[in-house]
Design a protein around this motif. Structure first.
Motif, PDB file in Angstrom:
ATOM      1  N   ILE A  70       0.832  -1.198   0.000  1.00  0.00           N
ATOM      2  CA  ILE A  70       0.000   0.000   0.000  1.00  0.00           C
ATOM      3  C   ILE A  70       0.871   1.254   0.000  1.00  0.00           C
ATOM      4  CG2 ILE A  70      -1.651   1.331   1.374  1.00  0.00           C
ATOM      5  CD1 ILE A  70      -2.844  -1.352   2.273  1.00  0.00           C
ATOM      6  N   SER A 118       0.965   4.233  -2.776  1.00  0.00           N
ATOM      7  CA  SER A 118       0.810   5.641  -2.398  1.00  0.00           C
ATOM      8  C   SER A 118       1.992   6.475  -2.880  1.00  0.00           C
ATOM      9  CB  SER A 118       0.690   5.755  -0.870  1.00  0.00           C
ATOM     10  OG  SER A 118      -0.427   5.038  -0.382  1.00  0.00           O
ATOM     11  N   TRP A 178     -14.430   6.578  -5.852  1.00  0.00           N
ATOM     12  CA  TRP A 178     -13.023   6.966  -5.777  1.00  0.00           C
ATOM     13  C   TRP A 178     -12.834   8.432  -6.151  1.00  0.00           C
ATOM     14  CZ3 TRP A 178     -11.304   8.824 -10.370  1.00  0.00           C
ATOM     15  CH2 TRP A 178     -11.936   8.371 -11.534  1.00  0.00           C
ATOM     16  N   ILE A 209      -4.775  10.019   0.155  1.00  0.00           N
ATOM     17  CA  ILE A 209      -4.870   9.143  -1.019  1.00  0.00           C
ATOM     18  C   ILE A 209      -6.006   8.164  -0.785  1.00  0.00           C
ATOM     19  CG2 ILE A 209      -3.683   7.358  -2.354  1.00  0.00           C
ATOM     20  CD1 ILE A 209      -1.079   8.819  -1.768  1.00  0.00           C
ATOM     21  N   SER A 210      -6.855   7.996  -1.769  1.00  0.00           N
ATOM     22  CA  SER A 210      -8.045   7.141  -1.630  1.00  0.00           C
ATOM     23  C   SER A 210      -7.853   5.839  -2.394  1.00  0.00           C
ATOM     24  CB  SER A 210      -9.283   7.875  -2.161  1.00  0.00           C
ATOM     25  OG  SER A 210      -9.468   9.107  -1.488  1.00  0.00           O
ATOM     26  N   PHE A 211      -8.323   4.759  -1.790  1.00  0.00           N
ATOM     27  CA  PHE A 211      -8.243   3.432  -2.402  1.00  0.00           C
ATOM     28  C   PHE A 211      -9.653   2.938  -2.681  1.00  0.00           C
ATOM     29  CE2 PHE A 211      -4.179   3.934  -0.502  1.00  0.00           C
ATOM     30  CZ  PHE A 211      -3.300   3.137  -1.228  1.00  0.00           C
ATOM     31  N   VAL A 214      -6.612   3.879  -7.313  1.00  0.00           N
ATOM     32  CA  VAL A 214      -6.058   4.744  -6.276  1.00  0.00           C
ATOM     33  C   VAL A 214      -6.106   6.173  -6.809  1.00  0.00           C
ATOM     34  CG1 VAL A 214      -4.070   5.220  -4.798  1.00  0.00           C
ATOM     35  CG2 VAL A 214      -4.541   2.879  -5.533  1.00  0.00           C
ATOM     36  N   ARG A 250      -6.250  10.695  -5.894  1.00  0.00           N
ATOM     37  CA  ARG A 250      -6.025  11.807  -4.967  1.00  0.00           C
ATOM     38  C   ARG A 250      -6.382  13.127  -5.646  1.00  0.00           C
ATOM     39  NH1 ARG A 250      -0.809  13.856  -2.615  1.00  0.00           N
ATOM     40  NH2 ARG A 250      -2.210  15.660  -2.479  1.00  0.00           N
ATOM     41  N   ARG A 294      -5.847   9.678 -11.128  1.00  0.00           N
ATOM     42  CA  ARG A 294      -6.285   8.284 -10.961  1.00  0.00           C
ATOM     43  C   ARG A 294      -5.218   7.331 -11.490  1.00  0.00           C
ATOM     44  NH1 ARG A 294     -11.377   5.727 -14.368  1.00  0.00           N
ATOM     45  NH2 ARG A 294     -10.893   3.524 -14.057  1.00  0.00           N
TER      46      ARG A 294
END
Length: 219
Positions: free
Chosen positions: A64, A68, A138, A149-151, A169, A171, A187
């Motif tokens: 992860i 990131s 997302w 940061i979004s998953f 992933v 942001r 993305r």
């Protein structure tokens, strides 16, 4: 005569009692030993499982973290380092994608309105535009959590003419384009195989197995 019979009976019974007592003691010792061995085996199995889970957790955290870092690398080393013109973005972003094509199955940059500014290929753009981008979880999560940061959940995405499972992933990003500051969503779609390869190191048995849950307890 009576005393002799009594004496003979005692001599016969005593060895039997003694043998019986020895047999009982042996049985008790065997039971205690078996219980001790079983307890030790269970303890060893539990310790091995805990070590394996700890190792798996560390490996997942590293994976992860690696994902990131790639997202931040795109933002800070490419987008922030350029003036944001369309021509400037194309080459470095495409080069970045090609350098990490073992991990990535697609990349895209959108304005917060949902307009696609850049994508890895035209097919990827068309596939993205068929969906309502601004309604995607997302997209919304990245827009609402600016510095995070979004998953997203694993899903099928179109890449190279094929549908592949990927983890999106994203942001929130800010950049300069044509002299003006723009806001958008970056993305990166990571191949799910990279994530699964970490989980596959966990040696499942007939009584235990490994799976990962999201915040909604979805596998």
């Amino acid at each position: 005569m009576h005393e002799k019979k009594h004496s003979l009976s005692v001599r016969k019974i005593f060895p039997l009692l003694f043998s019986g007592m020895i047999a009982v003691c042996i049985a008790v010792l065997i039971a205690l030993f078996s219980r001790s061995v079983s307890s030790q085996i269970q303890s060893n199995v539990q310790q091995d499982t805990e070590r394996q889970i700890d190792s798996l957790s560390v490996s997942l955290e590293r994976e992860i973290q690696s994902m990131s870092e790639l997202v931040n690398q795109v933002y800070y080393q490419i987008m922030k380092a350029s003036d944001g013109t369309q021509a400037t973005f194309d080459v470095p972003l495409q080069n970045f994608y090609q350098q990490h094509d073992e991990q990535l199955v697609g990349m895209a940059l959108y304005l917060t309105t949902g307009e696609t500014l850049w994508s890895t290929d035209q097919e990827y753009i068309r596939a993205s535009e068929r969906a309502d981008i601004v309604e995607q979880p997302w997209f919304q999560t990245a827009e609402q959590t600016i510095e995070q940061i979004s998953f997203g959940d694993p899903k099928l995405v179109c890449s190279g003419g094929q549908l592949v499972r990927a983890i999106t992933v994203s942001r929130y990003v800010e950049f300069t384009r044509n002299g003006q500051t723009e806001a958008g969503i970056l993305r990166l779609d990571f191949s799910e195989e990279n994530f699964l390869s970490v989980l596959n190191h966990y040696k499942s048995t007939a009584s235990d197995y490994c799976y990962v849950l999201d915040a909604n307890n979805t596998i």
